[in-house]
Every structure is written in structure tokens, then in C-alpha cells.
Design an enzyme around this catalytic site. Structure first.
Site, mmCIF file in Angstrom:
data_model
loop_
_atom_site.group_PDB
_atom_site.id
_atom_site.type_symbol
_atom_site.label_atom_id
_atom_site.label_comp_id
_atom_site.label_asym_id
_atom_site.label_seq_id
_atom_site.Cartn_x
_atom_site.Cartn_y
_atom_site.Cartn_z
ATOM 1 N N LYS A 65 0.886 -1.182 0.000
ATOM 2 C CA LYS A 65 0.000 0.000 0.000
ATOM 3 C C LYS A 65 0.915 1.221 0.000
ATOM 4 C CE LYS A 65 -1.652 2.919 2.133
ATOM 5 N NZ LYS A 65 -1.381 4.329 1.754
ATOM 6 N N GLU B 19 9.542 1.118 10.803
ATOM 7 C CA GLU B 19 10.534 2.187 10.629
ATOM 8 C C GLU B 19 9.780 3.491 10.846
ATOM 9 O OE1 GLU B 19 13.599 1.836 10.276
ATOM 10 O OE2 GLU B 19 13.869 -0.183 9.476
ATOM 11 N N CYS C 139 13.448 10.495 7.345
ATOM 12 C CA CYS C 139 13.378 10.155 8.770
ATOM 13 C C CYS C 139 14.772 10.171 9.401
ATOM 14 C CB CYS C 139 12.694 8.805 8.970
ATOM 15 S SG CYS C 139 13.402 7.536 7.942
ATOM 16 N N GLU D 245 9.802 16.349 14.697
ATOM 17 C CA GLU D 245 10.485 15.974 13.458
ATOM 18 C C GLU D 245 10.137 17.057 12.442
ATOM 19 O OE1 GLU D 245 9.258 12.170 11.858
ATOM 20 O OE2 GLU D 245 11.224 11.875 10.946
HETATM 21 P P1 ADP Z 1 4.154 10.264 6.121
HETATM 22 O O1 ADP Z 1 4.098 11.567 6.823
HETATM 23 O O2 ADP Z 1 5.512 9.779 5.782
HETATM 24 O O3 ADP Z 1 3.175 10.135 4.988
HETATM 25 P P2 ADP Z 1 2.371 8.585 7.553
HETATM 26 O O4 ADP Z 1 2.654 7.782 8.756
HETATM 27 O O5 ADP Z 1 1.289 9.597 7.610
HETATM 28 O O6 ADP Z 1 3.762 9.218 7.206
HETATM 29 O O7 ADP Z 1 2.055 7.652 6.303
HETATM 30 C C1 ADP Z 1 2.863 6.545 5.955
HETATM 31 C C2 ADP Z 1 2.022 5.552 5.226
HETATM 32 O O8 ADP Z 1 0.987 5.088 6.100
HETATM 33 C C3 ADP Z 1 1.309 6.070 3.983
HETATM 34 O O9 ADP Z 1 1.235 5.030 3.034
HETATM 35 C C4 ADP Z 1 -0.062 6.402 4.516
HETATM 36 O O10 ADP Z 1 -1.051 6.374 3.496
HETATM 37 C C5 ADP Z 1 -0.284 5.278 5.505
HETATM 38 N N1 ADP Z 1 -1.232 5.601 6.583
HETATM 39 C C6 ADP Z 1 -1.483 6.798 7.137
HETATM 40 N N2 ADP Z 1 -2.391 6.687 8.118
HETATM 41 C C7 ADP Z 1 -2.728 5.381 8.197
HETATM 42 C C8 ADP Z 1 -3.622 4.612 9.024
HETATM 43 N N3 ADP Z 1 -4.355 5.167 9.982
HETATM 44 N N4 ADP Z 1 -3.692 3.287 8.801
HETATM 45 C C9 ADP Z 1 -2.950 2.697 7.850
HETATM 46 N N5 ADP Z 1 -2.090 3.355 7.048
HETATM 47 C C10 ADP Z 1 -1.991 4.678 7.210
#
Ligand code: ADP
Length: 485
Positions: free
Chosen positions: A182, A258, A292, A389
Site C-alpha cells: 500500500k 521504521e 526520517c 520531526e
Molecule cells: P508520512 O508523513 O511519511 O506520509 P504517515 O505515517 O502519515 O507518514 O504515512 C505513511 C504511510 O501510512 C502512507 O502510506 C499512509 O497512506 C499510511 N497511513 C497513514 N495513516 C494510516 C492509518 N491510519 N492506517 C494505515 N495506514 C496509514
């Protein structure tokens, strides 16, 4: 753009499930924007929870065959994937720039770094070693073997859309797992292009399924609620990581995480300051600070703080900012409007509590999500900017007096991913490296990532390691066999 046209006209902007490209079950799509113009560049299918379960079906159906495939077969698929990605690195780089924004040179470096994970795990696929031990009591033999953990869910962020995907896909393939990826909804096109590469490299249908979706929490939640999922490998924020760990706990799903970092960058009084500034520019500005492992807090010994700050400010001011595809550009835009607004807020809050803007400090008046390279001087050790961050091109500088103080300040965070230190004294370098609460330390260098090295964090920066041999172990489980013969 040839690669974008190619993906669009051939329908490879759909979901990739069981070796086929298809629209989402309810016809939903998501727009992909070019962050340098804020204009849409294309649309991809946005998967539903039904699609997520279809993808799990495909991965589960492919699992027994792939788990039984020979190490040589897995190795050769990965090797061909490496070769195709390397041959097509220019095209992939262009796609990365278009949807993510980084400068073309950095995108090329990412495309090649991403391909290197396939080369490394092409080798690792052949090295799934077990062990044999005669029990201390002499009554039996203890045999340990490693078997693929099972159907895996891979969730990746937008900042390195190619490398964060291949760093998970490579070891999963090498280990004999099947998977559903995903990708982040800001950058789904690169993940789809990688699926296409692996398909041409001969990866059997269903081993890798890609599910772009704007409904991240629903589709990931649906997969984690399915008993067939045995592994979650996530890269993203600590905040989302905590939510996913909680969801994964319901079925005791094996997790590799990570998560966020808050890397300290320490410069001691005996350091080579020009080298430290060079390293700081890489550690801070790679990917515009959207990493990160980006240097997030600069702790500089009082005797060299003025020189370091002046030279860092000059280097930051000389950075050429612009759309990532333009010639000569070092710094592209941030990924989206929210990230740009965050930077303005960070500068405002910091200056409000006494910091001084040494260079930059503004979002320029132009389309796209740009923010000037910024150095903040006179930041106090307790300032709020040091606890967050930043994820952008802002460098806060704090001074220290003693090594113990530097170590204490560096460790004063819930995170523990990367850290950097500059000194010409070897014993100090190693003593401080041991004392830093971090999964990774760069000594006299600002770039630490390497597909052959174990990448990961301690404290709330994560669980497990990616890259190296450790990265494949994350996709394997140990089985103990007690034997007499
Ligand atoms: P970033 O700021 O690097 O996008 P996130 O943690 O918001 O970090 O997102 C990282 C990944 O996790 C992306 O693929 C995002 O779509 C997915 N994501 C964000 N929120 C959720 C959630 N509640 N459940 C599952 N996946 C999520």
C-alpha cells in the site's frame, strides 16, 4: 513525460492484483499532484476494502508456490529486476520528481539506491542459512531453519517512493513471502512502475500486489483483520505506527516498524568544520529535509558554533531551489501544502521564543510548495522545535560545552533512529557513538544509507531492521526441529 504517458495509456494506473491491472471495485480514483505546480498530473485507482481483500486472496493463493520456489529462482527474478530498474533509472527518476518533487539528481540517486536493494537481496536469497547444534545434554540435535513468515502487508511513505518500496519488496521476495504493497497516496505512480518492472522480470502473478488507496486506514485495517496476514512492514510516522501496532496486536501479527526520527548532529571543538558543513548539507538537505534520518537538531561546541553557523548559512543560501526537473536545481518543493505550512509555523514558533533566522525563513511567492533553506541560530535546548520531526529544510543550531552535555541533549528525545557526529578524535568518536541512543551513527559523514547495512531505530523510532542480512530475517521465522538419528 514518456513514462507517465506510458503508464496511463497502458492502464497501469490501476490496482495491480494477481498480475492484472484493474480499476477499484467502486470506481474511486485519486489525483496525483506535481508539488512544484500544485497541479494534477494524473489519476490512479483508489482501492476499497473489497479490493484489499482481493489483493490478500491473490497473495494467499500465490504463497504456497512462491514459498516452495527455489532460492535461485527468487534470486534471478531480483537480479533481472535490478537490471531493468537500472537500465530504466532515468525514466523512473522522472516519475519520482513528477509526483514527489525532489530534484532530478536526487531522484536518480534514489532510483539507483532502490535498484540496489534488488541486487543485494538477489544475493541474500541464496543465503537463507539454518544451524545444527548437538544439545548440551547430548540427547538430541537442535536444528534451526528459517521459513517465510507468510503473506505480508507493506505500507510505505511518499518521501522515497521507490527505495522504501524496494527495501521491503526485495527481502520479502528473497525470503519467499507474497505481499500487498500500500504505497502513500501522494506517490502511488512509482510503486506501480516498480510492480511493472518486477512483472517483466518474471515475478509470478500474485507475489506482489499493489493497492494504491486514499482510504489508507480502512484498507490497511481490513487486511490486518484478516487471519491470512502474518506480517506488517511499515515505514512512516511514529503516530501512525502506534495505531498499526495496536491493530496488529489483535492477531499478533509480526511487525517491522521504521518510524520517525529526530537525529542529532554533533560537532565537537576538534572537528574539521568544512567537512562538518558538507556533511550537514547532506544530512539535513537530502530530499529537502524530508527524511526520517534527516539531521533535525544541530548541537555545536561553543568554540566552533559561530564558524559552523556562518558556513552552514552560506551553503544553505547558495542552494538552488526550483522545480525538480529544471537544470541545476538542488532543492525541489515540499511534498504538499500542509508540509509547506508546517515550515512557516516552525519558523514563527522558534523566532517567537528567541531564535534568530540566519538565512531563509520564508515560503517564496511562487506556485508550488517551496520553502527556503533556513538556519535558525540561538535556539535554546528546551525549544519546541527540538522535540519535533521538522521534515523540511530548516536547521536549528544549539551550542554545548562538554561531551556529557552533548550526549545528554542528543538523547533527550523519544526517538532513536539516526545520529551524526564530527570529531577528529577517534576515541571520542567511538565513546560518543556507544553512548548515543540511536540505531545508526554516522561518524564524520552525513550519508549513512546503504542496502547492505542494517537500517533501523531504537526507542520510539521503530522495531526491526531493513537492509543487510537482518532485513531478510524480518520476513523469516525460525523453526526449531528436535531430532534423533
Ligand atoms: P508520512 O508523513 O511519511 O506520509 P504517515 O505515517 O502519515 O507518514 O504515512 C505513511 C504511510 O501510512 C502512507 O502510506 C499512509 O497512506 C499510511 N497511513 C497513514 N495513516 C494510516 C492509518 N491510519 N492506517 C494505515 N495506514 C496509514
Amino acid at each position: 513525460m514518456p513514462i507517465l504517458d506510458d503508464l496511463t495509456t497502458s492502464g497501469r494506473t490501476g490496482l495491480f492484483i494477481g498480475g492484472y491491472w484493474r480499476p477499484s471495485s467502486d470506481g474511486e480514483t485519486l489525483d496525483v499532484l506535481d508539488p512544484s505546480t500544485a497541479e494534477p498530473i494524473g489519476q490512479v485507482a483508489s482501492g476499497s476494502t473489497d479490493d484489499a481483500i482481493d489483493a490478500v486472496d491473490a497473495a494467499a493463493a500465490a504463497f504456497p508456490g512462491w514459498a516452495a520456489s527455489s532460492p535461485r529462482e527468487r534470486s534471478e527474478v531480483l537480479r533481472r529486476g535490478f537490471e531493468l530498474m537500472t537500465a530504466e533509472a532515468e525514466d523512473l527518476a522522472e516519475l519520482i520528481v513528477l509526483e514527489m518533487g525532489k530534484a532530478r539528481g536526487e531522484a536518480k540517486a534514489e532510483a539507483s539506491y532502490a535498484a540496489e536493494f534488488f541486487r543485494w537481496y538477489s544475493g541474500e536469497a541464496l543465503r537463507n542459512e539454518g544451524s545444527l547444534l548437538r544439545a548440551p545434554g547430548g540427547d538430541k540435535h537442535i536444528i534451526s531453519i528459517h521459513q517465510p513468515v507468510g503473506v505480508s502487508v507493506l505500507v510505505t511513505p511518499w518521501n522515497f517512493p521507490a527505495a522504501m518500496a524496494t527495501r521491503k519488496i526485495g527481502p520479502a521476495i528473497a525470503a519467499g513471502c507474497t505481499m500487498v504493497l500500500k504505497p502513500a497516496s501522494d506517490t502511488p505512480l512509482t510503486a506501480l512502475a516498480i510492480a511493472d518492472v518486477l512483472s517483466r522480470a518474471g515475478l509470478p502473478d500474485g507475489v506482489l500486489n499493489v493497492l494504491p488507496s486514499a482510504r489508507s486506514s480502512k484498507v490497511v485495517g481490513a487486511m490486518l483483520a484478516d487471519d491470512r496476514i502474518r506480517k506488517l512492514s511499515f515505514t512512516g510516522s511514529t503516530e501512525v505506527g502506534r495505531i498499526l501496532l495496536e491493530q496488529a496486536s489483535a492477531r499478533v501479527v509480526n511487525c517491522s516498524m521504521e518510524l520517525g526520527g529526530n537525529a542529532p548532529f554533533l560537532v565537537f571543538g576538534d572537528a574539521d568544520i568544512d567537512a562538518a558543513v558538507g556533511g550537514a548539507m547532506i544530512a539535513k538537505m537530502r530530499n529537502g529535509g524530508q527524511s526520517c534520518i534527516a539531521a533535525n537538531r544541530f548541537y555545536i561546541h561553543g568554540s566552533v558554533a559561530a564558524e559552523f553557523s556562518d558556513k552552514l548559512s552560506a551553503a544553505m543560501a547558495a542552494t538552488r531551489m526550483g522545480p525538480g526537473l529544471d537544470a541545476g536545481v538542488d532543492l525541489g518543493p515540499l511534498v504538499n501544502r500542509a508540509a509547506q505550512n508546517d515550515m512557516s509555523e516552525v519558523v514563527e514558533t522558534s523566532t517567537g521564543s528567541g531564535a534568530k533566522v540566519l538565512t531563509g525563513g520564508h515560503a517564496p511567492d511562487r506556485p508550488g510548495f517551496f520553502f527556503e533553506p533556513t538556519v535558525l541560530g540561538g535556539v535554546e535546548p528546551g525549544a519546541s522545535i527540538l522535540g519535533q520531526e521538522i521534515f523540511g529544510p530548516i536547521a536549528p543550531v544549539v551550542t554545548f560545552d562538554t561531551d556529557d552535555e552533548a550526549i545528554r541533549l542528543a538523547n533527550d528525545t523519544i526517538h532513536g533512529l539516526a545520529s551524526y557526529l564530527y570529531t577528529t578524535d577517534l576515541s571520542r568518536a567511538l565513546r560518543v557513538s556507544e553512548a548515543l541512543e540511536a540505531g545508526m551513527v554516522g561518524i564524520n559523514r552525513g550519508l549513512i544509507s546503504d542496502p547492505a547495512a542494517p537500517f533501523g531505530g531504537v526507542k520510539q523510532s521503530g522495531l526491526g531492521r531493513e537492509g543487510g542480512h537482518d532485513g531478510m530475517l524480518e520476513f523469516l521465522e525460525t523453526k526449531y526441529i528436535a531430532a534423533d538419528w
